[in-house]
Design a protein around this motif. Structure first.
Motif, short mmCIF file in Angstrom:
data_model
loop_
_atom_site.label_atom_id
_atom_site.label_comp_id
_atom_site.label_asym_id
_atom_site.label_seq_id
_atom_site.Cartn_x
_atom_site.Cartn_y
_atom_site.Cartn_z
N VAL A 266 0.83 -1.20 0.00
CA VAL A 266 0.00 0.00 0.00
C VAL A 266 0.87 1.25 0.00
CG1 VAL A 266 -1.66 1.34 1.35
CG2 VAL A 266 -1.97 -1.12 1.09
N ALA A 267 1.93 1.24 0.80
CA ALA A 267 2.78 2.43 0.95
C ALA A 267 3.60 2.72 -0.29
CB ALA A 267 3.69 2.25 2.16
N THR A 268 4.11 1.67 -0.95
CA THR A 268 5.02 1.87 -2.07
C THR A 268 4.40 1.61 -3.44
OG1 THR A 268 5.83 -0.43 -2.06
CG2 THR A 268 6.92 1.14 -0.58
N GLY A 269 3.32 0.82 -3.47
CA GLY A 269 2.74 0.42 -4.75
C GLY A 269 3.60 -0.58 -5.49
N ASP A 270 4.62 -1.13 -4.83
CA ASP A 270 5.57 -2.05 -5.45
C ASP A 270 5.45 -3.42 -4.79
OD1 ASP A 270 7.80 -3.48 -6.39
OD2 ASP A 270 8.90 -1.62 -6.74
N LEU A 271 4.84 -4.37 -5.48
CA LEU A 271 4.63 -5.70 -4.90
C LEU A 271 5.93 -6.48 -4.75
CD1 LEU A 271 1.37 -6.83 -6.71
CD2 LEU A 271 1.63 -6.29 -4.30
N VAL A 272 6.92 -6.22 -5.62
CA VAL A 272 8.21 -6.91 -5.49
C VAL A 272 8.91 -6.50 -4.21
CG1 VAL A 272 10.52 -7.16 -6.47
CG2 VAL A 272 8.54 -7.28 -7.97
N VAL A 273 8.97 -5.20 -3.95
CA VAL A 273 9.58 -4.71 -2.71
C VAL A 273 8.84 -5.28 -1.50
CG1 VAL A 273 10.00 -2.66 -1.29
CG2 VAL A 273 10.48 -2.60 -3.74
N ALA A 274 7.51 -5.26 -1.55
CA ALA A 274 6.71 -5.77 -0.44
C ALA A 274 6.97 -7.26 -0.20
CB ALA A 274 5.22 -5.53 -0.71
N ALA A 275 7.04 -8.04 -1.27
CA ALA A 275 7.27 -9.47 -1.14
C ALA A 275 8.67 -9.76 -0.60
CB ALA A 275 7.08 -10.17 -2.49
N VAL A 276 9.67 -9.03 -1.07
CA VAL A 276 11.05 -9.24 -0.60
C VAL A 276 11.15 -8.95 0.90
CG1 VAL A 276 13.41 -8.34 -0.71
CG2 VAL A 276 12.17 -8.84 -2.82
N ILE A 277 10.55 -7.83 1.33
CA ILE A 277 10.61 -7.48 2.76
C ILE A 277 9.86 -8.52 3.59
CG2 ILE A 277 9.89 -5.77 4.48
CD1 ILE A 277 10.41 -3.62 2.38
N ALA A 278 8.69 -8.96 3.12
CA ALA A 278 7.93 -9.98 3.85
C ALA A 278 8.73 -11.27 3.97
CB ALA A 278 6.60 -10.23 3.16
N ILE A 279 9.44 -11.66 2.92
CA ILE A 279 10.26 -12.88 2.95
C ILE A 279 11.43 -12.73 3.91
CG2 ILE A 279 11.86 -14.27 1.56
CD1 ILE A 279 9.88 -13.85 -0.79
#
Length: 451
Positions: A266-279
């Motif tokens: 939601v904050a970045t609009g970037d699903l790749v960044v979100a997925a990497v951080i979650a992993i």
């Protein structure tokens, strides 16, 4: 020179071949090669490889999203944190209604991927259904109804990443001016009639306000007469559970990575960044919590990524064919032929019916979208249909086909997750699926006239 007729014939062969063999990817690859041969003659192989490389370079973002989501799903499943989450909420499941509603709510909460949804919730909730004497067919129905339909309605799911990328390839969609993949996808969500209706029906079912129909009525009669929550034919899927329940882990192993995924997206609009951080959060939590070693974490990460290879191959094959079909002017040919007999107001309804039937027959919603979106979206624009409605109709048709088809992957997984025979699950949920489809046809007809 236009090769639109040839391209259209190739599409027909791809569709028929995919229906007969259930191997959409192979026919897409073969179709793109035949198209390249028609276009570039002796140099077709060199040009086909160049087109393939161009697609992979252009779609690196989406390829990463698919792979990383696969890894995240595998890690969340391996953590067994969802069992801990369910262990908490099932304490309030002291009635049939609460048991059904808990499953429904979990299906909405676990929205990242339909595979994660049906596998984790099914495994965690079977014991509650047995204790409260609720037929497993009801569990399978709720799992299936909150799998694809929920993933369609949430813009931070694997479905949104894939379908949004396909839609954004089309000029008429880009002309809407939404910009990003997520914003484009979100425009269609309010008009996705079938997923909304499917969720409404299953909610009414959970509340006891919707009648038991067909196979579901038979399942409830079996429980009332014998006390068996699953049939004798389904016993082979439940031998392990008859000897004890699997323990889960801390609920935060499941909740925190998901919350971070959504928050960063939601904050970045970037699903790749979100997925990497979650992993990365998963890695720190799981290793520090000693629920897996680094070696086990890495093996799970790699396996999850590799599990998405069929989807990645499908995406690359579909986009390669799209690019070659575009060079053959397939869309222009199809539009010229169909435009005189198409109506903008009826187009969304027709789109839902066509896509729903194809998704049901091919049992591959994502493959169907890649086949029809390059044709139906420009055609809809040419006849004056609302493009947002057409996108919603494609999404709804894919969700319907995914939900209704008895040999579709998520239907099979839902029956496995609930521990019931697949055909028993498909038959018991079919009346509810068809009611949703009829309402959706009427809904898109009405929306086509008012929008």
């Amino acid at each position: 020179m236009s090769y639109g007729l040839i391209a259209t014939l190739i599409v027909l062969v791809i569709v028929v071949g995919a229906i007969v063999t259930k191997k959409c990817e192979a026919f897409l690859i073969a179709g793109s090669m035949v198209g390249a041969l028609v276009l570039w003659k002796g140099a077709f192989l060199t040009q086909w490889v160049a087109t393939l490389e161009e697609v992979m370079a252009d779609e690196a973002y989406v390829i990463l999203i698919c792979g990383l989501f696969g890894s995240l799903v595998a890690l969340l499943t391996a953590s067994k944190g969802s069992f801990g989450f369910t262990k908490i909420v099932t304490r309030i499941c002291n009635s049939e209604r609460k048991t059904l509603l808990t499953t429904f709510l979990l299906g909405i909460i676990i929205f990242v991927d339909d595979y994660l949804n049906v596998l984790s919730i099914g495994t965690a909730m079977k014991g509650s259904y047995d204790k409260k004497k609720v037929p497993r067919e009801a569990l399978a129905y709720i799992l299936d109804s909150t799998g694809a339909p929920v993933c369609v309605l949430i813009p931070f799911s694997s479905w949104a990443a894939y379908f949004g990328a396909i839609f954004l390839q089309q000029d008429c969609v880009q002309a809407l001016g939404a910009g990003s993949l997520i914003r484009t996808y979100m425009m269609a969500i309010p008009y996705c009639v079938y997923p909304i209706v499917a969720l409404l029906i299953v909610f009414l079912f959970c509340m006891g306000w919707f009648p038991k129909l067909g196979g579901m009525k038979t399942a409830y009669q079996r429980v009332a007469e014998t006390g068996k929550t699953y049939s004798d034919a389904s016993r082979k899927y439940n031998l392990a559970s008859e000897y004890g329940e699997e323990e889960g882990n801390n609920v935060w192993y499941f909740i925190l990575p998901l919350a971070i995924l959504v928050g960063i997206a939601v904050a970045t609009g970037d699903l790749v960044v979100a997925a990497v951080i979650a992993i990365l959060v998963c890695m720190v939590m799981y290793i520090a919590g000693k629920i897996m070693t680094f070696s086990e974490f890495w093996d799970t990460f790699v396996k999850g990524f590799s599990d998405m290879l069929p989807i990645i191959i499908l995406l690359i094959a579909a986009l390669t064919f799209q690019k070659i079909a575009s060079e053959m002017q397939m869309t222009e040919f199809f539009v010229d032929v169909c435009k005189p007999i198409m109506s903008g107001t009826l187009f969304p309804m027709i789109t839902f019916i066509i896509v729903g039937l194809l998704a049901f027959m091919i049992a591959n919603a994502w493959g169907v979208c890649t086949l029809v979106a390059p044709v139906l979206l420009p055609l809809g624009a040419s006849v004056g249909a609302n493009i947002v409605l057409v996108m919603a109709a494609i999404l709804s048709g894919c969700a319907f086909g995914n939900h209704a088809c008895f040999y579709c992957d998520t239907t099979v997984l839902a029956s496995n997750g609930a521990g019931v025979e697949n055909l028993e699950h498909a038959g018991s949920q079919l009346p509810y699926v068809m009611i949703g489809a009829v309402i959706s046809i009427i809904g898109f007809l009405v929306l086509g006239f008012i929008m």
